[in-house]
Design an enzyme around this catalytic site. Structure first.
Site, short mmCIF file in Angstrom:
data_model
loop_
_atom_site.label_atom_id
_atom_site.label_comp_id
_atom_site.label_asym_id
_atom_site.label_seq_id
_atom_site.Cartn_x
_atom_site.Cartn_y
_atom_site.Cartn_z
N TYR A 27 115.04 -14.53 -45.38
CA TYR A 27 114.15 -15.66 -45.11
C TYR A 27 112.74 -15.16 -44.84
O TYR A 27 111.76 -15.65 -45.41
CB TYR A 27 114.67 -16.47 -43.93
N ALA A 28 112.63 -14.17 -43.94
CA ALA A 28 111.32 -13.61 -43.62
C ALA A 28 110.66 -13.00 -44.85
O ALA A 28 109.45 -13.13 -45.06
CB ALA A 28 111.46 -12.56 -42.52
#
Length: 462
Positions: A256-257
């Protein structure tokens, strides 16, 4: 004896009238047949026209398939007078996106049925800006919550187009109908842990969807100014505190990051080549009413009320996990501040005409709180003791500590958070028990606790 009357003339007259009736009937039948034939032919031609446009050859490529879907929706809605692409639909789109205040913005809000998107849409509309929403209503969490937000926005005349970011023809259609001045891009696949189960959804939404939106925006005339959601998760394994926009963000701890960091780099590229004005906002653990059920404060509340055990994480070295919890109203102020100070894009028709604005900001509360404290506050608000299961953090991409430095946002558009965690959670719990219909139970427990407390107080002496 009298002779019988002569009836020959009467018989001849009746025969003649009968003949005339047969002739007229034949003429009427022939005329009706011709009219019916022409009407049938016209209907057939119309149907052939619609089917030809709605069903292109099977050899169409993938993009053509998307266009096929778009055309089907458009023509069907035109035929029935509503839905996507029809006259009624375009009227809704224009009405929703038209500002009511002088020099107001016309804003496309992606992810408008989401947590932050619905709050920002409402705030923009209330101050007189035009707002058009876009959301695909996916099932990452309970879609009924998104539908309830949609219903809330509809009461304020905010229309949400149900479509995906990767639907290029749909986005093109929206930009053809409305000359958006701004885009507030909040649509994304959220959640750190879910990325381990469905990584492709993050690539499709956070990277491909963002690129598709930028492609449509660069070709628009005028080009809109774009404010979009990055994330505090881009700081990843950074150990400097508080997190500053000048710190390293090249060590993401989760997919996600990584997709959010990729978005920041892609934004730089489109700004540099096409002159798009782009502002990225790194949100720090946003919470509040109408929030996301996958967030800890939300499912902690649910599990505490149901008497279930909750997992409370500690770091590998037995320290408490802490988060810079940021109340939704403060985040909304930051989003509107970024929109208000966004400069115009400098490109036209996909060609850059001069340097364009490119910014990145932290939006947090600047006051990290241990998760244990969060649980204690919820226990007090819910009048119920949590069954805590304290465990070590799994290696799932979560970071142990976040702390925002917001001095840049304060300097550039006056961002200053004002809501502490206890106050914000009180507002959240009030919404939660009301929305899920358990308010009476919580009130009853609160009243009983108050009575018990009073009965234990010593009587005053006479």
């Amino acid at each position: 004896m009298a002779s019988p009357p002569d009836t020959s003339k009467t018989i001849k007259l009746e025969r003649y009238n009968s003949y005339l009736r047969r002739v007229n009937s034949t003429k009427l039948l022939n005329a009706s047949s011709k009219l019916l034939f022409r009407a049938t032919l016209l209907v057939a031609l119309v149907l052939i026209f619609f089917f030809t446009l709605n069903y292109p050859p099977l050899s169409s490529d993938h993009a053509g398939g998307a266009h096929h879907l778009h055309n089907t929706n458009f023509l069907s809605s035109a035929f029935y007078g509503g839905g996507v692409g029809g006259t009624a639909w375009e009227k809704q789109v224009r009405h929703s996106s038209t500002p009511k205040r002088p020099n107001g913005m016309s804003v496309l809000v992606t992810g408008a049925a989401g947590f932050i998107g619905s709050h920002c849409s409402l705030a923009l509309k209330k101050r007189g800006d035009g707002v058009l929403g876009l959301d695909n209503f996916n099932s990452y969490y309970d879609p009924s919550l998104k539908r309830a937000r949609q219903a809330m926005l509809k009461k304020h005349e905010i229309f949400i187009v149900e479509a995906d970011l990767n639907d290029g023809p749909m986005l093109t259609k929206l930009f053809d109908v409305v000359p958006f001045t701004h885009v507030l891009h909040l649509a994304a696949q959220a959640g750190v842990r879910y990325a381990m189960q469905n990584p492709q959804s993050y690539v499709a939404s956070n990277i491909a969807g963002f690129v598709n939106l930028l492609e449509i925006s660069k070709a628009a005339n005028p080009q809109p100014s774009i404010v979009w959601a990055s994330s505090s998760s881009v700081y990843g394994l950074n150990t400097e505190n508080p997190f500053s926009e000048l710190h390293r963000t090249d060590q993401p701890a989760s997919l996600y990051a990584a997709t959010k960091k990729a978005g920041e780099e892609i934004a730089h590229t489109y700004n540099h080549i096409y002159g798009l004005s782009l502002t990225g906002l790194r949100f720090f653990t946003v919470y509040g009413p109408w929030g996301r059920p996958d967030m800890a404060y939300f499912f902690f509340t649910k599990d505490i009320l149901q008497g279930k055990t909750i997992d409370v994480y500690k770091t590998v070295d037995d320290k408490e996990v802490a988060r810079d919890f940021t109340y939704i109203d403060d985040i909304v102020k930051g989003c509107l501040g970024a929109l208000d100070t966004a400069e115009k894009s400098t490109g036209s028709g996909g060609k850059k005409k001069g340097p364009a604005q490119l910014r990145i900001y932290n939006l947090g509360n600047t006051s990290p709180v241990p998760v244990g404290n969060l649980v204690s506050i919820l226990e007090g608000l819910l009048n119920s003791k949590a069954k805590k299961h304290v465990i070590k953090m799994p290696r799932n991409g979560d970071v142990p500590y976040t702390h925002a430095n917001v001095s840049l946002a304060l300097h550039d558009f006056g961002y200053k958070p004002t809501t502490d965690l206890a106050s914000g959670l009180r507002k959240f719990v009030k919404w939660y028990v009301s929305y899920y219909g358990i308010e009476s139970r919580v009130k009853k427990e609160s009243s009983n606790n108050y009575k018990n407390m009073m009965s234990q107080q010593p009587e005053e002496s006479a």
